[in-house]
Design a protein around this motif. Structure first.
Motif, PDB file in Angstrom:
ATOM      1  N   UNK A   1      75.931  46.572 -54.096  1.00 46.40           N
ATOM      2  CA  UNK A   1      74.554  46.887 -53.955  1.00 46.40           C
ATOM      3  C   UNK A   1      74.411  47.324 -52.345  1.00 46.40           C
ATOM      4  N   UNK A   2      75.037  46.760 -51.649  1.00 45.94           N
ATOM      5  CA  UNK A   2      75.124  46.834 -50.060  1.00 45.94           C
ATOM      6  C   UNK A   2      75.463  48.559 -50.011  1.00 45.94           C
ATOM      7  N   UNK A   3      76.682  48.586 -50.451  1.00 48.14           N
ATOM      8  CA  UNK A   3      77.444  50.121 -50.377  1.00 48.14           C
ATOM      9  C   UNK A   3      76.584  51.025 -50.977  1.00 48.14           C
ATOM     10  N   UNK A   4      76.006  50.625 -52.404  1.00 47.71           N
ATOM     11  CA  UNK A   4      75.008  51.836 -52.734  1.00 47.71           C
ATOM     12  C   UNK A   4      73.788  52.347 -51.973  1.00 47.71           C
ATOM     13  N   UNK A   5      73.222  51.097 -51.200  1.00 42.11           N
ATOM     14  CA  UNK A   5      72.415  51.212 -50.377  1.00 42.11           C
ATOM     15  C   UNK A   5      72.602  52.136 -49.136  1.00 42.11           C
ATOM     16  N   UNK A   6      73.804  51.608 -48.693  1.00 42.14           N
ATOM     17  CA  UNK A   6      74.286  52.506 -47.683  1.00 42.14           C
ATOM     18  C   UNK A   6      74.449  54.100 -47.926  1.00 42.14           C
ATOM     19  N   UNK A   7      74.918  54.187 -48.995  1.00 38.40           N
ATOM     20  CA  UNK A   7      75.074  55.535 -49.658  1.00 38.40           C
ATOM     21  C   UNK A   7      73.663  56.174 -49.819  1.00 38.40           C
ATOM     22  N   UNK A   8      72.807  55.376 -50.311  1.00 38.56           N
ATOM     23  CA  UNK A   8      71.542  56.170 -50.353  1.00 38.56           C
ATOM     24  C   UNK A   8      70.925  56.437 -49.063  1.00 38.56           C
TER      25      UNK A   8
ATOM     26  N   UNK B   1      81.324  34.032 -63.632  1.00 33.86           N
ATOM     27  CA  UNK B   1      82.340  34.144 -62.718  1.00 33.86           C
ATOM     28  C   UNK B   1      81.432  34.249 -61.364  1.00 33.86           C
ATOM     29  N   UNK B   2      81.483  33.381 -60.530  1.00 30.27           N
ATOM     30  CA  UNK B   2      80.763  33.359 -59.259  1.00 30.27           C
ATOM     31  C   UNK B   2      81.184  34.083 -58.421  1.00 30.27           C
ATOM     32  N   UNK B   3      82.312  34.933 -58.269  1.00 29.43           N
ATOM     33  CA  UNK B   3      82.831  36.035 -57.641  1.00 29.43           C
ATOM     34  C   UNK B   3      81.990  37.308 -57.669  1.00 29.43           C
ATOM     35  N   UNK B   4      81.578  37.050 -59.119  1.00 30.46           N
ATOM     36  CA  UNK B   4      80.926  38.424 -59.556  1.00 30.46           C
ATOM     37  C   UNK B   4      79.654  38.789 -58.823  1.00 30.46           C
ATOM     38  N   UNK B   5      78.993  37.588 -58.365  1.00 28.59           N
ATOM     39  CA  UNK B   5      77.686  37.766 -57.830  1.00 28.59           C
ATOM     40  C   UNK B   5      77.894  38.556 -56.148  1.00 28.59           C
ATOM     41  N   UNK B   6      78.973  37.930 -55.523  1.00 30.94           N
ATOM     42  CA  UNK B   6      79.221  38.441 -54.407  1.00 30.94           C
ATOM     43  C   UNK B   6      79.620  39.905 -54.616  1.00 30.94           C
ATOM     44  N   UNK B   7      80.589  40.149 -55.536  1.00 28.93           N
ATOM     45  CA  UNK B   7      81.030  41.544 -55.565  1.00 28.93           C
ATOM     46  C   UNK B   7      79.907  42.553 -55.968  1.00 28.93           C
ATOM     47  N   UNK B   8      78.786  42.043 -56.539  1.00 28.57           N
ATOM     48  CA  UNK B   8      77.795  42.947 -56.893  1.00 28.57           C
ATOM     49  C   UNK B   8      76.891  43.080 -56.006  1.00 28.57           C
ATOM     50  N   UNK B   9      76.789  42.255 -54.970  1.00 32.76           N
ATOM     51  CA  UNK B   9      76.146  42.181 -53.831  1.00 32.76           C
ATOM     52  C   UNK B   9      76.520  43.020 -52.872  1.00 32.76           C
ATOM     53  N   UNK B  10      77.886  43.487 -52.619  1.00 34.10           N
ATOM     54  CA  UNK B  10      78.678  44.123 -51.811  1.00 34.10           C
ATOM     55  C   UNK B  10      78.547  45.570 -52.401  1.00 34.10           C
TER      56      UNK B  10
ATOM     57  N   UNK C   1      70.237  28.651 -60.627  1.00 29.89           N
ATOM     58  CA  UNK C   1      70.430  28.646 -62.303  1.00 29.89           C
ATOM     59  C   UNK C   1      70.270  29.936 -62.423  1.00 29.89           C
ATOM     60  N   UNK C   2      69.248  30.957 -62.030  1.00 25.84           N
ATOM     61  CA  UNK C   2      68.639  32.115 -62.430  1.00 25.84           C
ATOM     62  C   UNK C   2      69.824  33.197 -62.320  1.00 25.84           C
ATOM     63  N   UNK C   3      70.516  32.826 -60.978  1.00 21.57           N
ATOM     64  CA  UNK C   3      71.497  33.785 -60.551  1.00 21.57           C
ATOM     65  C   UNK C   3      72.658  33.797 -61.274  1.00 21.57           C
TER      66      UNK C   3
END
Lengths: 100, 529
Positions: free
Chosen positions: A46-53, A35-44, A26-28
């Protein structure tokens, strides 16, 4: 033996793992909107940003490490230079002392 | 009977090179020697002529000529059979001894009656006649010796012991010295090091001194020699090549599956790492549970009360019944917190861990256990990297003050003579990641509470070594340690006073460094000569 009855749920029951997970879902949902897909794309993202960092930190670290290596080599070169200068100066001092 | 027998197998060296070698022996300031020369059926006529000339001039030159070429091992064995001295010394036919080589060795031999093996520092003689690339070595470091034939030249061993262990063995061509010294040091009562250059190794085009790739079979023979040594000494291990030629990795099998108590002191704090917010203790435990392979662990989190919201729940979810929370409600004292955690530990081994870490090599616990199961090893440290990949910890170095060796260098930096590529003895390791035997932890009383913030791990290391135990460091257990690069450590003057009062001498005499390196540095920079 009589069959044991299922434990009854009541208002005072402790929240179960399933309750906690449902609350998290519910919180997520509130976080990402309908848009449930937005969560997945946000996660991706985030991972990409983390990899870049991570990559940027590693690249900076490699350069900082090379600087440290060069500093060590410079310290060694300076010591060798001072030793060489002293080797030249010592006989000069002796010659000057004789000439005086 | 001479005090020292110098063994030199000879096969077709250039005349000037051979003469230089013989002259370096003839000019020894210490006179009680014999030089056992075995001509391995040289084809060049000058070899026999020069050897006969020296033998005629000085009876201490003993020459034997083999009827047929038998190779370096057969010739070395013949030289050993010629020898009558109390000690034998190894000298190649193209190398040079410094004139004080035997004198310096005898200074030690005459004061240490149990001396069985002695080695010195060395350098190289370049083709244009310059002495270059000095190799200043640590004192006896058996784990490093299993990783690398670092004792090299000048090597002196008690003759009786060399004969007892079987002398030179065939099948180890190119690494016959390594094989011999491994067998000698297995039985040696005392191994000593002269921290002076006593040997000049001539760089010839085909020499290992010149080109590490010149004799690949020599490195393979070296690997087999170490494997044999492990088999002989009851070490259940597989020896594989290291990251550079001539460096080996001894991969030990673990005996049993000992319980490891992981003690992590924490405040439950968070910070941004690699671009994302990170609750250190949660991520450290996640890393232990999800990335590390070793499962027989209990995780003891010593937490400042009260913990930030949600942290305990997350830890419980991650670690389940392997987790113990121990509350700490006094002013900050790292030593007390770790001691408190240790008091709740039930494992025979304890892994002291900072909360700001992340596991990189999944088998890091197994690697460290393999080393700590050596009988006299008390503590093992790991390779720690900053978030940017640079070296944070590669063993302590006590060079007039305590340092982390090669602090801030690139992660894959090899260090002086590949020291960072070798599993090795070290004077101390950081408590940010240290595996310690619980029995020895109790024997030395754990961390000293008077050292609340700084030097407690240095003090622990020195207490352990003062009891005669070894501390090892391995480059094969790698973790990230997110210690701030910009943090300026605040050193409490009382703590500094305690350290100086307790450990003034060992802080200035690190046996795994060398007095020929510049003091007050974390790397191996040569002193001005």
């Amino acid at each position: 033996m009589p069959p044991t009855s299922e434990p009854s749920t009541s208002d005072t029951a402790q929240p179960t793992d399933a309750d906690a997970l449902q609350a998290e879902v519910t919180r997520l949902r509130e976080l990402v909107g309908p848009d449930e897909a937005a969560y997945t794309s946000l996660k991706i993202e985030l991972w990409a940003a983390r990899d870049s960092a991570f990559g940027a930190e590693m690249a900076a670290g490699e350069l900082r490490g090379q600087v440290k290596v060069l500093e060590g080599q410079l310290a060694q070169a300076n010591r060798n230079r001072r030793w060489m200068v002293e080797r030249i100066k010592a006989p000069l001092r002796r010659v000057k002392a004789i000439l005086r | 009977m001479a005090r020292y027998s110098i063994l030199t197998p000879v096969y077709d060296p250039p005349e000037d090179v051979l003469r230089a070698c013989l002259e370096s022996v003839a000019r020894q300031t210490f006179q009680d020697w014999e030089h056992c020369l075995v001509d391995d059926a040289s084809t060049q006529p000058h070899v026999a002529r020069v050897l006969e000339e020296y033998a005629a001039k000085d009876r201490r030159f003993k020459v034997k000529r083999r009827a047929a070429n038998g190779g370096i091992i057969a010739a070395s064995q013949d030289a050993l059979e010629l020898a009558t001295g109390e000690f034998v010394c190894l000298l190649d036919h193209d190398d040079l001894l410094t004139k004080d080589a035997l004198f310096e060795v005898d200074l030690i031999a005459s004061t240490d009656p149990s001396l069985d093996y002695c080695y010195s520092d060395e350098d190289y003689l370049s083709p244009d006649g310059k002495f270059i690339n000095p190799f200043h070595k640590p004192d006896w470091s058996p784990e490093r010796f299993r990783s690398q034939m670092y004792t090299g030249h000048f090597s002196v061993a008690r003759r009786d012991l060399v004969i007892e262990v079987g002398g030179f063995r065939t099948g180890y061509e190119g690494s016959q010295d390594y094989d011999l010294v491994l067998r000698v040091t297995e039985k040696a009562r005392s191994v000593r090091h002269v921290a002076k250059i006593l040997y000049h190794w001539r760089m010839m085009p085909e020499s290992v001194a010149q080109n590490a790739e010149a004799k690949p079979w020599a490195y393979e023979a070296g690997r087999r020699a170490v494997q044999d040594h492990c088999d002989r000494t009851g070490r259940r291990a597989t020896v594989v090549d290291g990251v550079v030629p001539g460096v080996y990795r001894v991969q030990r099998e673990i005996e049993g599956e000992p319980l490891v108590s992981v003690v992590i002191p924490t405040r439950g704090s968070s910070a941004r790492v690699w671009g994302v917010e990170r609750c250190f203790i949660v991520e450290a435990v996640r890393s232990l549970v999800e990335r590390a392979r070793y499962t027989n662990i209990e995780i003891i989190v010593v937490m400042d009360a009260p913990a930030p919201a949600g942290v305990i729940e997350k830890l419980e979810r991650l670690a389940g019944d392997r987790l113990k929370i121990v509350w700490y409600d006094k002013p900050f004292n790292f030593s007390e917190k770790v001691n408190l955690g240790a008091a709740h530990a039930s494992g025979e081994l304890m892994l002291v861990l900072n909360d700001d870490i992340e596991v990189e090599t999944p088998d890091f616990i197994e690697t460290m256990i393999g080393l700590i199961q050596e009988g006299d090893v008390a503590m093992v440290g790991a390779k720690l990297l900053f978030a940017d990949g640079r070296l944070q910890h590669a063993g302590h170095l006590y060079n007039h003050d305590p340092f982390h060796a090669y602090f801030g260098y690139p992660a894959n930096h090899l260090g002086e003579s590949s020291v960072l590529a070798c599993q090795r003895e070290t004077s101390g390791v950081t408590a940010a990641c240290a595996l310690v035997k619980m029995s020895i932890w109790n024997e030395v009383g754990g961390l000293t509470p008077e050292l609340a913030a700084n030097f407690n791990d240095v003090d622990l290391s020195l207490k352990i070594r003062a009891k005669g135990y070894r501390i090892l460091w391995t480059p094969y257990a790698v973790l990230y340690h997110f210690e701030s690069m910009t943090r300026i450590p605040t050193v409490n003057l009382d703590e500094l006073k305690v350290m100086r009062e307790r450990w003034a001498t060992p802080l200035k005499n690190d046996p795994y460094h060398n007095p020929n390196f510049e003091p007050l540095r974390d790397d191996w920079v040569l002193r001005s000569r």
